[in-house]
Design a protein around this motif. Structure first.
Motif, PDB file in Angstrom:
ATOM      1  N   LEU A 148       1.006  -1.630  -0.234  1.00  7.31           N
ATOM      2  CA  LEU A 148       0.117   0.009   0.240  1.00  7.31           C
ATOM      3  C   LEU A 148       0.407   1.007   0.538  1.00  7.31           C
ATOM      4  CD1 LEU A 148      -2.859  -1.119   2.881  1.00  7.31           C
ATOM      5  CD2 LEU A 148      -2.940  -0.871  -0.127  1.00  7.31           C
ATOM      6  N   GLU A 149       2.062   1.454   1.089  1.00  9.23           N
ATOM      7  CA  GLU A 149       2.714   2.735   0.823  1.00  9.23           C
ATOM      8  C   GLU A 149       3.614   2.305  -0.397  1.00  9.23           C
ATOM      9  OE1 GLU A 149       3.676   2.770   5.441  1.00  9.23           O
ATOM     10  OE2 GLU A 149       5.550   1.926   4.322  1.00  9.23           O
ATOM     11  N   GLU A 150       4.068   1.541  -0.581  1.00  8.74           N
ATOM     12  CA  GLU A 150       4.288   1.116  -2.522  1.00  8.74           C
ATOM     13  C   GLU A 150       3.959   2.333  -3.343  1.00  8.74           C
ATOM     14  OE1 GLU A 150       5.832  -2.869  -3.059  1.00  8.74           O
ATOM     15  OE2 GLU A 150       6.793  -2.394  -1.343  1.00  8.74           O
ATOM     16  N   ALA A 151       2.321   1.041  -3.395  1.00  8.11           N
ATOM     17  CA  ALA A 151       1.219   1.900  -4.369  1.00  8.11           C
ATOM     18  C   ALA A 151       1.484   3.289  -4.209  1.00  8.11           C
ATOM     19  CB  ALA A 151       0.455   1.245  -4.453  1.00  8.11           C
ATOM     20  N   ALA A 152       1.410   4.219  -2.593  1.00 12.02           N
ATOM     21  CA  ALA A 152       1.181   5.800  -2.634  1.00 12.02           C
ATOM     22  C   ALA A 152       2.867   5.889  -3.643  1.00 12.02           C
ATOM     23  CB  ALA A 152       0.778   5.684  -1.114  1.00 12.02           C
ATOM     24  N   ARG A 153       3.685   5.227  -3.373  1.00  8.49           N
ATOM     25  CA  ARG A 153       4.481   6.389  -3.424  1.00  8.49           C
ATOM     26  C   ARG A 153       4.565   6.476  -5.193  1.00  8.49           C
ATOM     27  NH1 ARG A 153       7.117   3.522   0.546  1.00  8.49           N
ATOM     28  NH2 ARG A 153       7.709   4.208   2.438  1.00  8.49           N
ATOM     29  N   LEU A 169       2.783   6.791  -7.004  1.00  5.13           N
ATOM     30  CA  LEU A 169       1.658   7.653  -7.544  1.00  5.13           C
ATOM     31  C   LEU A 169       2.298   9.125  -7.288  1.00  5.13           C
ATOM     32  CD1 LEU A 169      -2.271   5.891  -6.651  1.00  5.13           C
ATOM     33  CD2 LEU A 169      -0.058   5.750  -9.223  1.00  5.13           C
ATOM     34  N   GLY A 170       3.178   9.358  -6.863  1.00  3.77           N
ATOM     35  CA  GLY A 170       3.844  10.106  -6.320  1.00  3.77           C
ATOM     36  C   GLY A 170       4.079  11.087  -5.387  1.00  3.77           C
ATOM     37  N   GLN A 174       7.120  10.964   1.670  1.00  2.00           N
ATOM     38  CA  GLN A 174       7.142  10.524   2.805  1.00  2.00           C
ATOM     39  C   GLN A 174       5.782  10.531   3.553  1.00  2.00           C
ATOM     40  OE1 GLN A 174       8.888   7.270   2.403  1.00  2.00           O
ATOM     41  NE2 GLN A 174       7.138   6.915   4.353  1.00  2.00           N
ATOM     42  N   TRP A 175       5.510  11.970   3.613  1.00  2.00           N
ATOM     43  CA  TRP A 175       5.004  12.569   5.031  1.00  2.00           C
ATOM     44  C   TRP A 175       3.314  11.847   4.413  1.00  2.00           C
ATOM     45  CZ3 TRP A 175       3.190  12.885   9.036  1.00  2.00           C
ATOM     46  CH2 TRP A 175       2.014  14.551   9.433  1.00  2.00           C
ATOM     47  N   GLU A 176       3.451  12.265   3.529  1.00  2.00           N
ATOM     48  CA  GLU A 176       1.976  12.390   2.591  1.00  2.00           C
ATOM     49  C   GLU A 176       1.245  10.454   2.805  1.00  2.00           C
ATOM     50  OE1 GLU A 176       0.997  14.956  -0.396  1.00  2.00           O
ATOM     51  OE2 GLU A 176       1.805  13.648  -1.658  1.00  2.00           O
TER      52      GLU A 176
END
Length: 263
Positions: free
Chosen positions: A163-168, A170-171, A174-176
């Motif tokens: 889930l974190e890798e997918a968010a990263r 997408l741009g 780290q804080w987001e």
């Protein structure tokens, strides 16, 4: 077979009932005695709110209760913040000595608080902090921090790193990622850890007794002192109020964050 299962079910219910009776019977008796007009707990019970009225006029108990409350709140905020950050660091990163650091989280929980309190008193005088409210808060944070880290880390074990890798991908920064992906997932663990921290701080006697200055005692210390001088039903009254508020907060938090899961 059916009779055997019925017998096991009945035995289990009786056992649970006995455990609940063992846990809650003393609390119920204490609560009833806070409404008993007799100072010596004479029966039959004569209902009165006099002990609550005397409690409201007891400046020493009321001020110590407020002192314990704001110290516990400060401890909870600090311990929950540091503990959550530490749990995220232990979850995300590999570094030398990580396993040793994780193992060192458990001794403060297991070591008797009498020894911990003595060690803290010596250490704070050695570094020049001495006794006082800052020392009490630091001592409570040190005791509460392992509980927060253990609880939040347990919650993180159910978190999917993808889930974190997918968010990263997408741009997201780290804080987001932490704010919008990770923290919502571990929120129940953070709240549970914060409740542990609050309970550890508010109920702490030994460290508070060792580190508080004369005249700035917390509620557990005042209760201990009052019992030694001569027990008064005012202690029953303040204890009943604390128990009711604590159970209400716990039930509300468990219902909102679904600590027991959804059925």
């Amino acid at each position: 077979m059916k009779q055997r299962n019925t017998a096991r079910l009945l035995t289990g219910r009786i056992y649970v009932g006995l455990v609940l009776f063992f846990l809650y019977a003393p609390i119920l008796v204490m609560a009833l005695m806070s409404f008993n007009a007799s100072e010596f707990y004479a029966f039959p019970l004569s209902f009165t709110l006099g002990w609550y009225a005397k409690l409201a006029n007891n400046a020493e108990i009321v001020s110590s209760a407020w002192r314990s409350l704001w110290i516990a709140i400060a401890t909870t905020i600090i311990a929950a913040s540091l503990g959550t950050a530490a749990s995220l660091a232990l979850f995300r990163y590999e570094f030398p000595g990580k396993r040793i650091l994780q193992a060192l989280l458990f001794p403060p929980i297991a070591i008797p608080w009498l020894i911990v309190g003595t060690a803290m008193l010596i250490f704070f005088f050695w570094v020049g902090i001495g006794r006082g409210t800052p020392a009490v808060i630091l001592g409570h944070v040190a005791l509460a921090l392992p509980y927060v880290i253990v609880v939040v880390s347990a919650r993180l074990q159910t978190f999917d790193r993808q889930l974190e890798e997918a968010a990263r991908s997408l741009g997201a920064s780290q804080w987001e990622v932490t704010r919008y992906v990770t923290l919502p997932w571990i929120a129940s663990g953070v709240v549970a850890g914060a409740l542990f921290a609050f309970a550890v701080s508010f109920d702490q006697f030994v460290v508070s007794y060792f580190l508080a200055e004369p005249g700035d005692a917390t509620l557990p210390v005042i209760i201990y002192t009052a019992i030694r001088k001569g027990f008064t039903p005012e202690i029953n009254a303040i204890s009943t109020i604390i128990i009711v508020i604590s159970m209400a907060v716990m039930l509300g938090a468990s219902r909102f964050f679904k600590f027991g899961g959804e059925r």
